[in-house]
Design a protein around this motif. Structure first.
Motif, PDB file in Angstrom:
ATOM      1  N   ALA A 194     -12.383  -3.305  -9.939  1.00  0.00           N
ATOM      2  CA  ALA A 194     -13.530  -2.846  -9.151  1.00  0.00           C
ATOM      3  C   ALA A 194     -13.610  -3.722  -7.919  1.00  0.00           C
ATOM      4  CB  ALA A 194     -14.825  -2.917  -9.958  1.00  0.00           C
ATOM      5  N   GLY A 195     -14.035  -3.141  -6.816  1.00  0.00           N
ATOM      6  CA  GLY A 195     -14.123  -3.926  -5.596  1.00  0.00           C
ATOM      7  C   GLY A 195     -14.871  -3.195  -4.506  1.00  0.00           C
ATOM      8  N   TYR A 196     -15.270  -3.972  -3.525  1.00  0.00           N
ATOM      9  CA  TYR A 196     -15.991  -3.431  -2.374  1.00  0.00           C
ATOM     10  C   TYR A 196     -15.208  -3.753  -1.118  1.00  0.00           C
ATOM     11  CZ  TYR A 196     -19.504  -3.064   1.316  1.00  0.00           C
ATOM     12  OH  TYR A 196     -20.175  -2.756   2.479  1.00  0.00           O
ATOM     13  N   LEU A 197     -15.012  -2.743  -0.286  1.00  0.00           N
ATOM     14  CA  LEU A 197     -14.295  -2.933   0.968  1.00  0.00           C
ATOM     15  C   LEU A 197     -15.227  -2.588   2.124  1.00  0.00           C
ATOM     16  CD1 LEU A 197     -11.606  -3.484   2.484  1.00  0.00           C
ATOM     17  CD2 LEU A 197     -11.237  -1.001   2.424  1.00  0.00           C
ATOM     18  N   PRO A 198     -15.571  -3.558   2.961  1.00  0.00           N
ATOM     19  CA  PRO A 198     -16.402  -3.231   4.134  1.00  0.00           C
ATOM     20  C   PRO A 198     -15.586  -2.464   5.164  1.00  0.00           C
ATOM     21  CG  PRO A 198     -15.771  -5.551   4.165  1.00  0.00           C
ATOM     22  CD  PRO A 198     -15.283  -4.996   2.863  1.00  0.00           C
ATOM     23  N   LEU A 199     -16.208  -1.473   5.766  1.00  0.00           N
ATOM     24  CA  LEU A 199     -15.596  -0.701   6.838  1.00  0.00           C
ATOM     25  C   LEU A 199     -16.459  -0.828   8.084  1.00  0.00           C
ATOM     26  CD1 LEU A 199     -14.571   2.512   4.858  1.00  0.00           C
ATOM     27  CD2 LEU A 199     -13.117   0.592   5.498  1.00  0.00           C
ATOM     28  N   ASP A 200     -15.871  -0.533   9.214  1.00  0.00           N
ATOM     29  CA  ASP A 200     -16.585  -0.753  10.468  1.00  0.00           C
ATOM     30  C   ASP A 200     -17.874   0.053  10.535  1.00  0.00           C
ATOM     31  OD1 ASP A 200     -14.659  -2.488  11.246  1.00  0.00           O
ATOM     32  OD2 ASP A 200     -13.529  -1.050  12.442  1.00  0.00           O
ATOM     33  N   ARG A 201     -17.799   1.338  10.253  1.00  0.00           N
ATOM     34  CA  ARG A 201     -18.993   2.172  10.286  1.00  0.00           C
ATOM     35  C   ARG A 201     -18.659   3.557   9.766  1.00  0.00           C
ATOM     36  NH1 ARG A 201     -19.645   4.199  16.175  1.00  0.00           N
ATOM     37  NH2 ARG A 201     -17.536   4.108  16.973  1.00  0.00           N
ATOM     38  N   HIS A 202     -19.703   4.371   9.602  1.00  0.00           N
ATOM     39  CA  HIS A 202     -19.582   5.764   9.192  1.00  0.00           C
ATOM     40  C   HIS A 202     -18.950   5.925   7.821  1.00  0.00           C
ATOM     41  CE1 HIS A 202     -20.974   6.421  13.122  1.00  0.00           C
ATOM     42  NE2 HIS A 202     -19.819   6.477  13.750  1.00  0.00           N
ATOM     43  N   ALA A 203     -19.047   4.921   6.962  1.00  0.00           N
ATOM     44  CA  ALA A 203     -18.475   5.045   5.621  1.00  0.00           C
ATOM     45  C   ALA A 203     -19.208   6.087   4.786  1.00  0.00           C
ATOM     46  CB  ALA A 203     -18.522   3.689   4.907  1.00  0.00           C
ATOM     47  N   ARG A 204     -20.442   6.413   5.150  1.00  0.00           N
ATOM     48  CA  ARG A 204     -21.218   7.339   4.329  1.00  0.00           C
ATOM     49  C   ARG A 204     -20.602   8.740   4.297  1.00  0.00           C
ATOM     50  NH1 ARG A 204     -26.120   7.371   4.396  1.00  0.00           N
ATOM     51  NH2 ARG A 204     -26.556   5.450   5.542  1.00  0.00           N
ATOM     52  N   TYR A 205     -19.671   9.028   5.182  1.00  0.00           N
ATOM     53  CA  TYR A 205     -19.066  10.353   5.199  1.00  0.00           C
ATOM     54  C   TYR A 205     -17.783  10.418   4.363  1.00  0.00           C
ATOM     55  CZ  TYR A 205     -22.359  10.601   9.029  1.00  0.00           C
ATOM     56  OH  TYR A 205     -23.513  10.541   9.775  1.00  0.00           O
ATOM     57  N   ILE A 206     -17.441   9.323   3.707  1.00  0.00           N
ATOM     58  CA  ILE A 206     -16.279   9.324   2.812  1.00  0.00           C
ATOM     59  C   ILE A 206     -16.656  10.016   1.507  1.00  0.00           C
ATOM     60  CG2 ILE A 206     -14.698   7.889   1.488  1.00  0.00           C
ATOM     61  CD1 ILE A 206     -15.033   5.722   3.567  1.00  0.00           C
ATOM     62  N   ARG A 207     -15.852  10.954   1.087  1.00  0.00           N
ATOM     63  CA  ARG A 207     -16.054  11.580  -0.212  1.00  0.00           C
ATOM     64  C   ARG A 207     -14.812  11.494  -1.096  1.00  0.00           C
ATOM     65  NH1 ARG A 207     -20.220  10.885   1.449  1.00  0.00           N
ATOM     66  NH2 ARG A 207     -22.075  12.199   1.439  1.00  0.00           N
ATOM     67  N   GLN A 208     -13.669  11.138  -0.507  1.00  0.00           N
ATOM     68  CA  GLN A 208     -12.440  11.009  -1.289  1.00  0.00           C
ATOM     69  C   GLN A 208     -11.519  10.041  -0.548  1.00  0.00           C
ATOM     70  OE1 GLN A 208     -10.003  14.604  -1.820  1.00  0.00           O
ATOM     71  NE2 GLN A 208      -9.797  14.057  -3.988  1.00  0.00           N
ATOM     72  N   ILE A 209     -10.921   9.112  -1.276  1.00  0.00           N
ATOM     73  CA  ILE A 209     -10.039   8.136  -0.637  1.00  0.00           C
ATOM     74  C   ILE A 209      -8.675   8.145  -1.307  1.00  0.00           C
ATOM     75  CG2 ILE A 209     -11.957   6.613  -0.020  1.00  0.00           C
ATOM     76  CD1 ILE A 209     -10.835   4.727  -2.244  1.00  0.00           C
ATOM     77  N   ARG A 210      -7.725   7.494  -0.638  1.00  0.00           N
ATOM     78  CA  ARG A 210      -6.396   7.263  -1.190  1.00  0.00           C
ATOM     79  C   ARG A 210      -6.172   5.767  -1.322  1.00  0.00           C
ATOM     80  NH1 ARG A 210      -4.176  10.231   3.757  1.00  0.00           N
ATOM     81  NH2 ARG A 210      -6.286   9.647   4.358  1.00  0.00           N
ATOM     82  N   LEU A 211      -5.546   5.390  -2.405  1.00  0.00           N
ATOM     83  CA  LEU A 211      -5.201   3.991  -2.645  1.00  0.00           C
ATOM     84  C   LEU A 211      -3.687   3.899  -2.758  1.00  0.00           C
ATOM     85  CD1 LEU A 211      -6.411   1.166  -3.163  1.00  0.00           C
ATOM     86  CD2 LEU A 211      -6.321   1.671  -5.602  1.00  0.00           C
ATOM     87  N   ASP A 212      -3.076   3.268  -1.773  1.00  0.00           N
ATOM     88  CA  ASP A 212      -1.625   3.109  -1.783  1.00  0.00           C
ATOM     89  C   ASP A 212      -1.241   1.914  -2.643  1.00  0.00           C
ATOM     90  OD1 ASP A 212      -1.204   5.277  -0.148  1.00  0.00           O
ATOM     91  OD2 ASP A 212      -1.283   4.105   1.690  1.00  0.00           O
ATOM     92  N   VAL A 213      -0.297   2.132  -3.551  1.00  0.00           N
ATOM     93  CA  VAL A 213       0.168   1.106  -4.482  1.00  0.00           C
ATOM     94  C   VAL A 213       1.636   0.836  -4.166  1.00  0.00           C
ATOM     95  CG1 VAL A 213       0.481   0.463  -6.895  1.00  0.00           C
ATOM     96  CG2 VAL A 213      -1.455   1.916  -6.225  1.00  0.00           C
ATOM     97  N   GLY A 214       1.930  -0.357  -3.690  1.00  0.00           N
ATOM     98  CA  GLY A 214       3.300  -0.732  -3.359  1.00  0.00           C
ATOM     99  C   GLY A 214       3.888  -1.627  -4.426  1.00  0.00           C
ATOM    100  N   ALA A 215       5.058  -1.274  -4.912  1.00  0.00           N
ATOM    101  CA  ALA A 215       5.730  -2.053  -5.952  1.00  0.00           C
ATOM    102  C   ALA A 215       7.082  -2.530  -5.430  1.00  0.00           C
ATOM    103  CB  ALA A 215       5.903  -1.218  -7.220  1.00  0.00           C
ATOM    104  N   VAL A 216       7.792  -3.281  -6.256  1.00  0.00           N
ATOM    105  CA  VAL A 216       9.088  -3.832  -5.856  1.00  0.00           C
ATOM    106  C   VAL A 216      10.054  -2.709  -5.505  1.00  0.00           C
ATOM    107  CG1 VAL A 216       8.797  -5.923  -7.231  1.00  0.00           C
ATOM    108  CG2 VAL A 216       9.831  -3.889  -8.269  1.00  0.00           C
TER     109      VAL A 216
END
Length: 742
Positions: free
Chosen positions: A375-397
């Motif tokens: 779990a975590g919180y990521l601050p964004l510059d502004r207008h985060a309230r319009y986010i409804r779906q995000i992508r999380l990129d996972v990089g492995a070896v």
């Protein structure tokens, strides 16, 4: 017309100089015109298509020796550039040429490539260097000149309006490069558009466009190829029905990748808008598009590397950031990086921002390794309230890259708060989890939830005293079984002839049944009652504060809905004792459990069980007649289940602190603030009331099985840690043992 240089006087303080290579100033070179050093200047080098074979390059320079753009101070002489003008760059390169009096004349006389180069330079740089505050006769009507310049026309293959000042347009292959800049040529100063480009199949491109002012887009826009200085007109043809439905209808079958690229384009444009109203209008369109597209969540299951993961929730946190939670199994530690892609497609590294904790493995889960929650919180510059779906990129070896996609978020601020509270199991949460992951999100969400309080009804059953001495403030939340017992006890008590009974209901779904109950009780017992109904649940503090601000009594009694008196005359006895103590701020009385054992005889602060200060009741659960329970005395704090305070002091301190979630610790927080204001906290052994503890709060799903209670304790320590340390030191020194007259 092809001299060494042409000097075009745009205003008395701004001059354009056009020449061809080899003269090519660098941005840090000193520049002088007619032996006068210029204060500000810009340079652009273009390779027009018509001269591309010859390699001829046009250099356009804008110089000013007057005030900065937008300034109204000072004017340079009208003859800033003489007819035999000279441009000196780095004291080594001299270009000479004639002076033309205005841009229109230049447009009539100069070669088309030079005209385009100057127009491009003015569009790309001139809006920042041309001053606004000049006399009307000196103002450059750039729009009029640009509208006269011949330029090829590109027609859109589709144009979808998103409100008045925004659109999504599709262009044919090869029409505009990614480096093109678009402008609305209407008016005397063309406006640069917020823009973002999406590549489509077959070389086509999709452009998201928005006017920074929110003004409707013109039917024909102007595009500048910034590397070549070429102009073209973009005609918005083939218009489709407006709105997000048209976007989904035209591109909905193109797959999740295209859907996200379109969102990224709109998000980029929306994030660049400075006008809050314009940004809000486009932000709503962006939210609607995410709902409409409904891209399915995506998990990771990589048997080759033994990595599996899912993104349980991505919660917008006001305009400030996003909170995310999920699980991951990586038994060999092969995951090297995690990054979140926001609404504009930009990547944000999550290094050090996620909190990790063990989670139970489902019985049907046969994958190797033990999963961990994050779990975590990521601050964004502004207008985060319009986010409804995000992508999380996972990089492995080995350059392996996977993408997690969260479910579409459809909740309210209260729902978001509930998701954050339940993200980390109570048995594993610690101070760092609160400080770095939970508190940054809960602080904003709690403020958003309680900041919307609205009274939907304020009903009086019977007629109470016009200026009562005391007002009882009783929040109600889904527990109404003790109201009848309270009214029965108070109806025959003469003390209530000068009292106001105020119930505050913050579970509005029960408004009809509670109103009917109070109407019946008033009809039967004749006790005047008042019911304030809120539009939603705002917790104990929110409901109490509304009641306290609307109450008419000089003294307030904050009372839980599950507290009933043992004897008649309790209110008068308590009020008299409270008023007899000089400098008193808050007082409490003895509370008993249903079996007669002690529930409350004052509160103290303790750190033995948690890594933060919690509230402990003196002698809780012991017989009701312990020595301490029978001693009237100053105490560190008293419970909010039954507390008395002057209405003026309550309002002066802003009531109960609404930063705490649902309930708990608002009472001790109030006591700490009362002490800081110079007033005392006192406990009286009489009167005696029964408290059937925690009947309401256990019905709140946001509180039960979440970290709400622990968070509130951590928050109190964060806010008042030093003050609590001082109180504990006083208690250790025996300063709270002195008895006062009962």
């Amino acid at each position: 017309m092809n001299p060494d240089a042409v000097f075009v006087a745009l205003t008395p303080t701004v001059t354009a100089v056009l020449l061809t290579e080899p003269v090519r100033p660098q941005p840090d070179d000193p520049v002088a015109v007619n032996d006068r050093a210029v204060r500000r200047w810009t340079v652009r080098t273009f390779t027009p298509a018509r001269d591309r074979k010859s390699g001829k390059r046009v250099v356009a320079i804008l110089v000013t020796d007057g005030p900065d753009a937008g300034s109204s101070d000072g004017r340079a002489p009208d003859e800033t550039v003489s007819t035999d003008g000279r441009l000196v760059v780095a004291a080594a390169c001299v270009a000479k040429g004639p002076r033309l009096s205005d841009l229109a004349r230049f447009a009539e006389m100069a070669e088309p490539a030079w005209v385009e180069a100057l127009a491009a330079a003015l569009l790309l740089d001139g809006l920042s260097i041309l001053p606004d505050a000049v006399a009307p006769r000196d103002r450059v009507d750039l729009g009029a000149v640009l509208r006269q310049i011949e330029a090829p026309v590109v027609q859109t293959t589709g144009a979808i309006a998103l409100g008045e000042g925004a659109a999504v347009v599709e262009l044919p292959a090869g029409s505009l490069s990614a480096g093109a800049r678009l402008f609305d040529p209407a008016g005397s100063r063309p406006a640069a558009l917020n823009q973002s480009r999406v590549a489509l199949a077959g070389g086509r491109s999709l452009w998201a466009l928005a006017s920074g002012s929110g003004a409707p887009l013109a039917d024909e826009l102007l595009a500048v190829e910034s590397g070549r200085g070429e102009l073209c007109r973009l005609r918005l043809a083939n218009r489709l029905a407006g709105g997000i439905g048209a976007i989904d209808g035209r591109y909905g079958k193109a797959g999740a990748g295209t859907a996200f690229r379109i969102r990224d384009a709109l998000g980029t444009v929306q994030a660049g808008l400075r006008d809050p109203d314009v940004a809000q209008r486009l932000g709503r369109q962006l939210v609607g598009l995410q709902y409409r597209q409904g891209v399915k969540p995506r998990t990771i299951d990589d048997p080759a590397l033994g990595i599996s993961a899912d993104l349980v929730a991505a919660v917008p946190v006001g305009d400030e950031g996003v909170f995310l939670s999920g699980t991951m199994c990586d038994p060999e530690g092969l995951v090297e990086r995690l990054s979140l892609r926001g609404p504009d497609g930009a990547e944000h590294a999550l290094d050090g921002r996620l909190r990790w904790f063990p989670v139970a493995k489902a019985g049907s889960d046969t994958r190797p390794g033990t999963p961990r929650g994050f779990a975590g919180y990521l601050p964004l510059d502004r207008h985060a309230r319009y986010i409804r779906q995000i992508r999380l990129d996972v990089g492995a070896v080995g350059q392996t890259r996977h993408t997690l996609v969260s479910p579409v978020w459809r909740g309210t601020a209260a729902d978001a708060r509930r998701a954050v509270l339940g993200a980390i199991p109570p048995l594993t949460v610690g101070p760092d989890d609160f400080a770095n992951a939970l508190h940054p999100a809960l602080r904003t969400l709690q403020k958003e939830v309680v900041g919307r309080k609205r009274v939907v009804a304020d009903t009086r059953f019977g007629v109470s005293a016009r200026k009562p001495a005391v007002s009882l403030i009783i929040p109600l939340y889904r527990e109404y079984g003790f109201i009848r017992h309270q009214v029965q006890a108070w109806a025959l008590d003469r003390d209530f002839e000068d009292a106001e009974v105020v119930y505050v209901l913050d579970s509005p779904e029960d408004a009809r049944s509670v109103s009917s109950l109070l109407w019946d009780l008033n009809l039967v017992y004749g006790l005047p009652l008042r019911l304030i109904i809120l539009d939603a649940n705002y917790g104990y503090a929110g409901a109490t504060n509304i009641g306290g601000m609307l109450a008419r009594g000089r003294t307030l009694v904050l009372l839980n809905s599950d507290v009933v008196p043992r004897d008649f005359g309790w209110l008068g006895q308590w009020t008299a004792q409270h008023g007899a103590i000089p400098g008193i701020g808050v007082s409490g009385v003895r509370l008993l459990f249903a079996d007669g054992s002690l529930q409350h005889a004052g509160m103290r602060f303790d750190k033995a069980l948690m890594p933060w200060w919690i509230n402990r009741h003196y002698d809780k659960g012991l017989p009701a007649d312990t020595t301490r329970a029978l001693s009237a005395r100053p105490v560190p704090a008293v419970t909010g289940a039954a507390a008395m305070i002057d209405r003026g002091l309550f309002r002066r301190l802003g009531g109960l602190c609404e930063e705490y979630v649902i309930g708990d610790f608002e009472d001790s927080d109030l006591c700490l603030r009362v002490r800081a204001a110079g007033f005392g906290i006192h406990y009286f052994p009489n009167p005696v009331l029964y408290h059937f503890e925690r009947k309401s709060i256990t019905r709140n799903t946001d509180y039960c099985d979440t970290v709400a209670a622990q968070y509130n304790g951590w928050l109190q320590t964060r806010k008042h840690g030093d003050a609590i340390e001082a109180v504990v030191a006083e208690e250790s020194a025996g300063l709270f043992d002195a008895q006062i007259a009962a």
